[in-house]
Each structure stands twice: as structure tokens, then as C-alpha cells.
Design a protein around this motif. Structure first.
Motif: not given
Length: 335
Positions: A296, A299, A305, A309, A313, A326
Motif C-alpha cells: 500500500c 502505508y 496500517r 498492508c 492492494i 484498502c
């Protein structure tokens, strides 16, 4: 994501990169978007999120060291990436128009505003007479109409003025007039209120909204201001580090943001309904787009987070009209 039926503009899997000495900058990385006939789509995100590059790619305006690596761009069903530069120029300006962020640098200081509007009309308006004095007079009449449409007083006289002879707000109106000269079906307004005071900002945005209604055109409003989006846009798309992180109807996204970045943007703007509540800036900075790890992208700045993650994603559908990127959405149980 809306289906293909009825969309004016469709972008799928768009990746635009810039080759630099430090490495490959993935400025736009897998963006999907739709623009429907007659709607206003707001595109928001911090500087460096990929907003302007996304739509420069749509317009075919990305130049070396930038390049579109992959992706499909369709306007009214036509594949814009398959067109020659000559064919693309026929669409650009006539059917799709774009206003740039700074009107003073976007307008040519050596030409009068009338010459700059006429240049667009001569290049794209096929309704003008074929030649001679009749063509010139018809084009001039349309130029006056366009300046009048955007609220420039004494339009016939002002055609002879140069850009520096106008205020910032007036220059922005002139750039909108040039973009609208051929009555395009889609207007891409890239930060149209940059460097303008609050009162003039409101006037320019109201002007775009009014012309959109009168001409029935679609508008993409690129901005960093969610307050502007909430006032003028039907749908909103939130970009972060070259990726779409949330998309949906404006009222739904503003009222119930589902991605931590969207939540952070909303916390960082003042709202009268939350008088007395402190403004909370998003800590940290947009990540370096060279050699990003497969996780992500928000992050390092995210309050929510978790270890999960630290993996790629994907976008997730939230009902029929919304989506967000998410992993925490999987944990939520909503009626």
C-alpha cells in the motif's frame, strides 16, 4: 467501476512513466476511470499524486522523457492511442479541451487574445466558411461570443488586448473561452483557480458550472481542494502516488470516506460544521515514485496500517457505485 455503456471517456490500466537518471518514475500506475456525458468528475490528491499527468496522457500531451507504457484510452468508443498525431489533433481542441494551471504562462504573450481564439477556430471549427473575408468575419464573431460567454466586458474591443493587460481572473476566463471555442464535449480543467483569491476562485468555478449546464458538456475538475469538489462535482476520484485509492458519488465519499488517505484529506481542511475542531495535517510526504515496494503506497503515513498492508492492494468494490483500495475493507461488516 461503471460499465462501458454510455461513457464519454474510458481509461483502463493507464501507466505513464518518466525515464530519469535516477530510475523510472511511475507517475501513473494502473489508473481506471470513466467520465459520463454531462457529469462533473472531481479528481483530487496532493501535488505529485498523478492528477495532471493522467489527463495529459488522455490528451496525448506526454512528451519525452515521459511515455505511456500501457493502457487503453477511449473517447466515444474510439481508441485514442491508435490514432495518428494528425487524427488526435482533430479531436483535441474540437471534442476534448484542457485548461492549464497558470493562465499567464499558458497563454502566448506575443499574441492578442483574439488571435489565440481565432487560431483554435481556424484549426478545428468546420462550420466556418471555406475562405476569404466571410471566414474571418465569422471566426471573429464567434470569438466575441466566446469572450462574452465567459463574462469579459466589451468583448469586441478586448480581442485586441494582450494577456498581460488582463487580471489573473480575467486571464483564467480567457483560457476557458479558448478551450470552449469549438464547444467541446469534454472540458478538462486543471487547477483552474490556482493563484486566484477566494472571491475570484468562486466566480471562475461558477462560470464553469454555468457553461457546463448551458452547453451540456462533461467536465473533469482537477484540484487538491475537497471543498471545491463537494460543491461542484457529481463524482470524485482520489489519487495517491499514481494510483486511484477511492472513487464514488461525491456526497457518499465526503460523507463516509473509506480510504485512510481520503479521511486524512478531509481532516486537513477547515469545515464550518466542525467549528472548534483542530485541523489535522497528514504527516509525512508522498513517497518517491522510483522503485516503490509492492505494498500500500499510503502505508508509511497511515494511522490504520496493519502488517497485511505490506502487500499489493487491489481496488475493492463497495456496492454498485463505489470502490476503494484498502485491505481493511475486508474486515468491515456493514449492513
Amino acid at each position: 467501476m461503471t460499465g462501458a455503456m454510455g461513457n464519454l471517456l474510458e481509461v483502463r490500466g493507464l501507466r505513464t512513466v518518466f525515464d530519469t537518471r535516477a530510475g523510472e518514475v511511475r507517475a501513473v500506475d494502473g489508473v481506471d476511470l470513466d467520465v459520463r456525458p454531462g457529469e462533473c468528475l472531481g479528481v483530487v490528491g496532493e501535488s505529485g499524486s498523478g492528477k495532471s499527468v493522467t489527463f495529459a496522457s488522455v490528451m496525448g500531451l506526454v512528451r519525452s522523457p515521459g511515455r505511456i507504457e500501457e493502457g487503453a484510452i477511449r473517447f466515444e468508443g474510439r481508441d485514442l492511442r491508435a490514432l495518428s498525431q494528425k487524427e488526435l489533433r482533430r479531436i483535441r481542441g474540437r471534442h476534448i479541451a484542457m485548461t492549464m494551471q497558470d493562465a499567464l504562462t499558458a497563454l502566448n504573450p506575443a499574441l492578442t487574445v483574439g488571435e489565440q481564439i481565432l487560431e483554435v477556430l481556424y484549426a478545428h471549427d468546420e462550420t466556418l466558411p471555406s475562405g476569404g473575408r466571410a471566414r474571418t468575419e465569422a471566426a471573429r464573431k464567434k470569438a466575441v461570443e466566446m469572450l462574452t460567454l465567459v463574462g469579459i466586458p466589451s468583448a469586441d474591443e478586448r480581442l485586441r488586448y494582450y494577456p498581460h493587460e488582463f487580471s489573473g481572473g480575467m486571464r483564467q476566463r480567457i483560457m476557458i473561452a479558448i478551450a470552449l471555442a469549438c464547444r467541446p464535449k469534454l472540458l478538462i480543467a486543471d487547477e483552474p483557480t490556482t493563484a486566484l483569491d477566494v472571491t475570484i476562485q468562486a466566480q471562475v468555478l461558477e462560470l464553469i458550472a454555468d457553461i457546463r449546464t448551458r452547453l451540456g458538456m462533461s467536465v473533469v475538475l482537477i484540484t487538491h481542494d475537497l471543498g471545491v469538489v463537494s460543491e461542484y462535482c457529481d463524482r470524485v476520484m482520489v489519487l495517491y502516488a499514481g494510483q486511484v485509492v477511492e472513487e464514488g458519488p461525491t456526497a457518499a465519499v465526503i460523507g463516509d470516506p473509506r480510504h485512510p488517505y481520503t479521511k486524512g484529506l478531509l481532516r486537513s481542511i477547515p469545515r464550518l460544521s466542525l467549528r472548534g475542531q483542530p485541523i489535522e495535517p497528514i504527516e509525512g510526504q508522498v513517497p518517491d515514485l522510483i522503485g516503490l515496494p509492492p505494498q500500500c503506497r499510503f502505508y508509511s503515513r497511515c494511522r490504520e496500517r496493519i502488517d497485511a498492508c505490506l502487500q499489493p492492494i487491489a481496488m475493492r468494490e463497495i456496492g454498485a457505485a463505489r470502490r476503494a483500495r484498502c485491505i481493511r475493507l475486508e474486515e468491515e461488516t456493514r449492513p
